[in-house]
Design a protein around this motif. Structure first.
Motif, PDB file in Angstrom:
ATOM      1  N   GLU A 220      34.652  50.231 -10.637  1.00 30.85           N
ATOM      2  CA  GLU A 220      33.773  50.077 -11.877  1.00 30.85           C
ATOM      3  C   GLU A 220      33.518  48.815 -12.206  1.00 30.85           C
ATOM      4  OE1 GLU A 220      36.779  51.839 -14.504  1.00 30.85           O
ATOM      5  OE2 GLU A 220      36.210  53.994 -13.962  1.00 30.85           O
ATOM      6  N   GLN A 221      34.160  47.874 -11.981  1.00 32.98           N
ATOM      7  CA  GLN A 221      33.746  46.538 -12.301  1.00 32.98           C
ATOM      8  C   GLN A 221      32.613  46.054 -11.446  1.00 32.98           C
ATOM      9  OE1 GLN A 221      34.944  44.661 -14.847  1.00 32.98           O
ATOM     10  NE2 GLN A 221      33.541  42.978 -14.257  1.00 32.98           N
ATOM     11  N   ALA A 222      32.776  46.404 -10.176  1.00 37.74           N
ATOM     12  CA  ALA A 222      31.425  46.154  -9.311  1.00 37.74           C
ATOM     13  C   ALA A 222      30.050  46.847  -9.903  1.00 37.74           C
ATOM     14  CB  ALA A 222      31.810  46.564  -7.781  1.00 37.74           C
ATOM     15  N   LEU A 223      30.181  48.051 -10.211  1.00 32.72           N
ATOM     16  CA  LEU A 223      29.022  48.682 -10.680  1.00 32.72           C
ATOM     17  C   LEU A 223      28.651  48.039 -12.110  1.00 32.72           C
ATOM     18  CD1 LEU A 223      27.145  51.133 -10.732  1.00 32.72           C
ATOM     19  CD2 LEU A 223      28.770  52.604 -11.865  1.00 32.72           C
ATOM     20  N   ALA A 224      29.590  47.681 -12.908  1.00 35.95           N
ATOM     21  CA  ALA A 224      29.227  46.814 -14.127  1.00 35.95           C
ATOM     22  C   ALA A 224      28.549  45.746 -13.678  1.00 35.95           C
ATOM     23  CB  ALA A 224      30.369  46.970 -15.164  1.00 35.95           C
ATOM     24  N   ASP A 225      29.165  44.892 -13.042  1.00 40.81           N
ATOM     25  CA  ASP A 225      28.536  43.705 -12.502  1.00 40.81           C
ATOM     26  C   ASP A 225      26.916  43.915 -12.229  1.00 40.81           C
ATOM     27  OD1 ASP A 225      30.767  42.423 -13.479  1.00 40.81           O
ATOM     28  OD2 ASP A 225      31.658  42.250 -11.309  1.00 40.81           O
ATOM     29  N   GLN A 346      17.643  51.496  -6.073  1.00 39.45           N
ATOM     30  CA  GLN A 346      18.365  52.722  -6.287  1.00 39.45           C
ATOM     31  C   GLN A 346      19.397  53.254  -5.254  1.00 39.45           C
ATOM     32  OE1 GLN A 346      17.250  54.971  -8.729  1.00 39.45           O
ATOM     33  NE2 GLN A 346      18.925  56.528  -7.980  1.00 39.45           N
ATOM     34  N   PRO A 347      19.201  52.659  -4.001  1.00 45.32           N
ATOM     35  CA  PRO A 347      20.324  52.986  -3.087  1.00 45.32           C
ATOM     36  C   PRO A 347      21.436  52.420  -3.294  1.00 45.32           C
ATOM     37  CG  PRO A 347      17.997  52.587  -1.826  1.00 45.32           C
ATOM     38  CD  PRO A 347      17.854  51.977  -3.545  1.00 45.32           C
ATOM     39  N   ARG A 348      21.497  50.819  -3.657  1.00 46.14           N
ATOM     40  CA  ARG A 348      22.669  50.196  -4.084  1.00 46.14           C
ATOM     41  C   ARG A 348      23.362  51.077  -5.217  1.00 46.14           C
ATOM     42  NH1 ARG A 348      27.019  47.325  -1.999  1.00 46.14           N
ATOM     43  NH2 ARG A 348      27.867  45.942  -3.554  1.00 46.14           N
ATOM     44  N   TYR A 349      22.794  51.274  -6.271  1.00 44.64           N
ATOM     45  CA  TYR A 349      23.264  51.952  -7.316  1.00 44.64           C
ATOM     46  C   TYR A 349      23.821  53.110  -7.131  1.00 44.64           C
ATOM     47  CZ  TYR A 349      23.143  54.074 -11.872  1.00 44.64           C
ATOM     48  OH  TYR A 349      23.652  54.866 -12.868  1.00 44.64           O
ATOM     49  N   TRP A 351      25.248  54.248  -4.292  1.00 54.29           N
ATOM     50  CA  TRP A 351      26.135  53.826  -3.516  1.00 54.29           C
ATOM     51  C   TRP A 351      27.406  53.733  -4.408  1.00 54.29           C
ATOM     52  CZ3 TRP A 351      29.568  49.911  -2.396  1.00 54.29           C
ATOM     53  CH2 TRP A 351      30.621  50.168  -1.285  1.00 54.29           C
ATOM     54  N   LEU A 352      27.201  52.746  -5.058  1.00 50.35           N
ATOM     55  CA  LEU A 352      28.434  52.141  -6.237  1.00 50.35           C
ATOM     56  C   LEU A 352      28.776  53.400  -7.182  1.00 50.35           C
ATOM     57  CD1 LEU A 352      27.101  48.679  -7.226  1.00 50.35           C
ATOM     58  CD2 LEU A 352      28.791  49.268  -5.473  1.00 50.35           C
ATOM     59  N   SER A 353      27.605  54.062  -7.574  1.00 50.44           N
ATOM     60  CA  SER A 353      28.001  55.376  -8.632  1.00 50.44           C
ATOM     61  C   SER A 353      28.803  56.470  -7.737  1.00 50.44           C
ATOM     62  CB  SER A 353      26.854  55.767  -9.220  1.00 50.44           C
ATOM     63  OG  SER A 353      26.130  54.919  -9.815  1.00 50.44           O
ATOM     64  N   ARG A 354      28.324  56.590  -6.543  1.00 53.51           N
ATOM     65  CA  ARG A 354      28.962  57.642  -5.809  1.00 53.51           C
ATOM     66  C   ARG A 354      30.537  57.158  -5.508  1.00 53.51           C
ATOM     67  NH1 ARG A 354      25.684  58.092  -2.431  1.00 53.51           N
ATOM     68  NH2 ARG A 354      26.462  56.632  -0.804  1.00 53.51           N
ATOM     69  N   GLN A 355      30.726  56.040  -5.074  1.00 48.77           N
ATOM     70  CA  GLN A 355      32.091  55.385  -4.908  1.00 48.77           C
ATOM     71  C   GLN A 355      33.010  55.442  -6.305  1.00 48.77           C
ATOM     72  OE1 GLN A 355      32.455  55.113  -1.144  1.00 48.77           O
ATOM     73  NE2 GLN A 355      33.743  53.572  -1.787  1.00 48.77           N
ATOM     74  N   THR A 356      32.350  55.252  -7.287  1.00 44.72           N
ATOM     75  CA  THR A 356      33.107  55.416  -8.259  1.00 44.72           C
ATOM     76  C   THR A 356      33.511  56.815  -8.713  1.00 44.72           C
ATOM     77  OG1 THR A 356      31.886  53.617  -9.372  1.00 44.72           O
ATOM     78  CG2 THR A 356      33.113  54.839 -11.015  1.00 44.72           C
ATOM     79  N   ARG A 357      32.453  57.853  -8.607  1.00 47.42           N
ATOM     80  CA  ARG A 357      32.652  59.083  -8.892  1.00 47.42           C
ATOM     81  C   ARG A 357      33.922  59.884  -8.012  1.00 47.42           C
ATOM     82  NH1 ARG A 357      27.229  59.427  -9.267  1.00 47.42           N
ATOM     83  NH2 ARG A 357      27.058  60.033  -7.163  1.00 47.42           N
ATOM     84  N   VAL A 358      33.882  59.246  -6.685  1.00 50.74           N
ATOM     85  CA  VAL A 358      34.823  59.825  -5.753  1.00 50.74           C
ATOM     86  C   VAL A 358      36.343  59.042  -6.011  1.00 50.74           C
ATOM     87  CG1 VAL A 358      35.544  59.731  -3.172  1.00 50.74           C
ATOM     88  CG2 VAL A 358      33.104  60.243  -3.867  1.00 50.74           C
ATOM     89  N   LEU A 359      36.355  57.707  -6.302  1.00 46.10           N
ATOM     90  CA  LEU A 359      37.704  57.480  -6.500  1.00 46.10           C
ATOM     91  C   LEU A 359      38.147  57.987  -7.828  1.00 46.10           C
ATOM     92  CD1 LEU A 359      37.061  53.583  -5.584  1.00 46.10           C
ATOM     93  CD2 LEU A 359      38.393  55.142  -4.348  1.00 46.10           C
ATOM     94  N   ALA A 360      37.221  58.350  -9.010  1.00 46.30           N
ATOM     95  CA  ALA A 360      37.758  58.838 -10.142  1.00 46.30           C
ATOM     96  C   ALA A 360      38.237  60.258 -10.022  1.00 46.30           C
ATOM     97  CB  ALA A 360      36.771  58.749 -11.226  1.00 46.30           C
ATOM     98  N   ALA A 361      37.679  61.151  -8.952  1.00 50.27           N
ATOM     99  CA  ALA A 361      38.277  62.108  -8.911  1.00 50.27           C
ATOM    100  C   ALA A 361      39.402  62.387  -7.863  1.00 50.27           C
ATOM    101  CB  ALA A 361      37.165  63.070  -7.958  1.00 50.27           C
TER     102      ALA A 361
END
Length: 488
Positions: A220-225, A346-349, A351-361
């Motif tokens: 989440e911190q990486a996505l926010a940064d 878009q690709p980097r965004y 990937w980060l969003s997908r990582q955040t969703r998977v970890l949250a789940a």
């Protein structure tokens, strides 16, 4: 000899040896006073912990309840908790948890005591240094000394025939016991929870949930940064907004461009339904002027004043519309550039969003599993602890007090002085009796005859008197046996 005579003789003895009595009494009493003030005062704080083994399950049969009671008894359970409190690892964790000032020595408020302590510490440190260099003792280990300090001053004992454990700590600083006991109780409860979770198997889920929580926070911190660096909030929403604006503005630009080229048309038309209101107003005005211009052209020449005025108004409106066209063109170019930039990141965004969703789940799944397991085992036997008497800061030091030490020193000094006077009197009396017995033995033995020496014989021959014998009297203080001759 009765008791009164003994008292009279005691008083006479002390009177005869009064100087010795006073010297002994004053010296001993002063030493007792100094010792009472130099003796450090210790403060103790206690805490009472009630421990019990609760069994809240209601669906167990009578045989299962008897089996549970046969497995562990209250006394055994309390003894096991005491053993848990006395483990070496718990003491080491307590040493690492409490603040460092716990182990610092509090200086005395009296300057003379501080001076004596400093001098003694100086000599002791020098002696320790010498002994360490000579390899007679081991070097000082601060951690070992701290552990030993906690072990020596911490007392844990169960109250007999109860489920209560009393814990106490002693220190020279009154603020230390409360802090140490509070930290000790917190560590003990944490260890109980850890042992319970380990035995129930929920530790795996909890550890995995904690690990996922850490990874989720980093993601989440990486996505926010990344979003702050790229100056975006929601790429999908921003792209949709830009595409909608381009779909509405592009036909308008094309229509304005075509209308500006065909100046002879009767009407200035726009095919876009999303045209700005100010542009629609200008187009409506321009169409009205064009219609009026056509009507006047049928009746007047082109140089007529009304026709010239209309041409001037039409020209100014066309110029204003051309300016709007240029500004809309700049907006469209900016939107297209922004859209291209968003498509690039878009690709980097994603990937980060997908990582955040998977970890949250995953974190939600493991957390729920751990909570469900804890809820299931909460229905089984569990250890309950409650602090009945919380530790407090002690106000009074431990007994004996200084007043008691001074009074005790007074009576002990009096007894020692009396003993010194009596022992001295006894020694002098024994010596006197021994000297008297020696004199009596000497008097009873009498003079002893012995042949005279040649010199005495010559002296007797020269004189008118007959031969005489010399008399020998012992001068030694040691007694002479009455059956032995002096000459022998």
């Amino acid at each position: 000899m009765d008791f009164n005579e003994l008292l009279i003789q005691l008083g006479e003895t002390i009177s005869r040896r009064r100087r010795l009595f006073l010297v002994f009494f004053i010296v001993c009493f002063l030493a007792a006073i100094v010792g009472a003030y130099l003796k450090p005062q210790k403060f103790e704080s206690q805490a009472t912990i009630y421990v019990t083994l609760a069994s809240p399950r209601l669906d167990t049969s009578q045989s299962e309840e008897k089996n549970n009671l046969a497995i562990i008894q209250p006394s055994e359970f309390v003894a096991s908790q005491v053993e848990l409190m006395q483990t070496k690892s718990l003491i080491e964790e307590l040493v690492d948890t409490v603040p460092p000032w716990i182990f610092e020595r509090t200086p005395s408020s009296k300057w003379y005591i501080r001076m004596i302590v400093d001098v003694a510490d100086f000599f002791l440190r020098g002696l320790d240094t010498v002994l360490v260099k000579m390899k007679l003792i081991e070097p000082e280990n601060k951690r070992y000394e701290r552990i030993k300090l906690i072990e020596d001053n911490l007392e844990i004992f169960p109250v007999r025939k109860s489920q209560v454990i009393e814990v106490s700590f002693t220190s020279k600083n009154p603020a230390v016991p409360k802090v140490v006991l509070e930290a000790f109780i917190d560590i003990y409860r944490t260890r109980l929870a850890k042992l319970r979770s380990t035995s129930e198997g929920a530790t795996v889920y909890l550890q995995q949930a904690e690990k996922l929580s850490t990874e989720l926070a980093k993601a989440e911190q990486a996505l926010a940064d990344f979003m702050a660096e790229k100056n975006v909030f929601d790429i999908e929403a921003e792209k949709a907004q830009i595409l909608t604006r381009l779909d509405s503005l592009a036909p308008l630009i094309n229509s304005l461009k075509a209308a500006s080229k065909n100046t002879g048309r009767l009407e200035f038309t726009v095919t876009s339904f999303a045209a700005p209101p100010q542009i629609l107003e200008k187009i409506t005005t321009l169409n009205g002027l064009l219609i009026e211009r056509i009507r006047l052209a049928a009746s007047y020449t082109e140089n007529q004043r009304d026709v010239l005025r209309l041409d001037k108004q039409i020209s100014s409106l066309r110029e204003a519309l051309r300016g709007d066209f240029e500004r809309l063109s700049e907006v469209i170019e900016q939107d297209r550039a922004r859209l291209e930039y968003l498509q690039k990141i878009q690709p980097r965004y994603d990937w980060l969003s997908r990582q955040t969703r998977v970890l949250a789940a995953s974190y939600e799944t493991y957390s729920k599993a751990a909570k469900d397991r804890e809820t299931f085992f909460d229905r089984d036997n569990q250890i309950l602890t409650q602090v009945i008497d919380a530790p407090t800061v002690p106000y009074h030091p431990l007994k004996p007090s200084r007043l008691f030490l001074v009074i005790t020193g007074f009576f002990l000094s009096l007894m020692l002085a009396m003993a010194a006077a009596l022992i001295t009197e006894w020694i002098f009396r024994v010596r006197s009796l021994y000297a008297t017995s020696n004199n009596k033995i000497t008097e009873q033995s009498g003079p002893s005859e012995k042949p005279a020496s040649p010199a005495l014989q010559d002296a007797g021959t020269a004189s008118d008197e007959g031969p005489k014998t010399a008399t020998f009297r012992p001068t030694s203080k040691w007694p002479v046996h009455p059956n032995s001759s002096v000459g022998d």
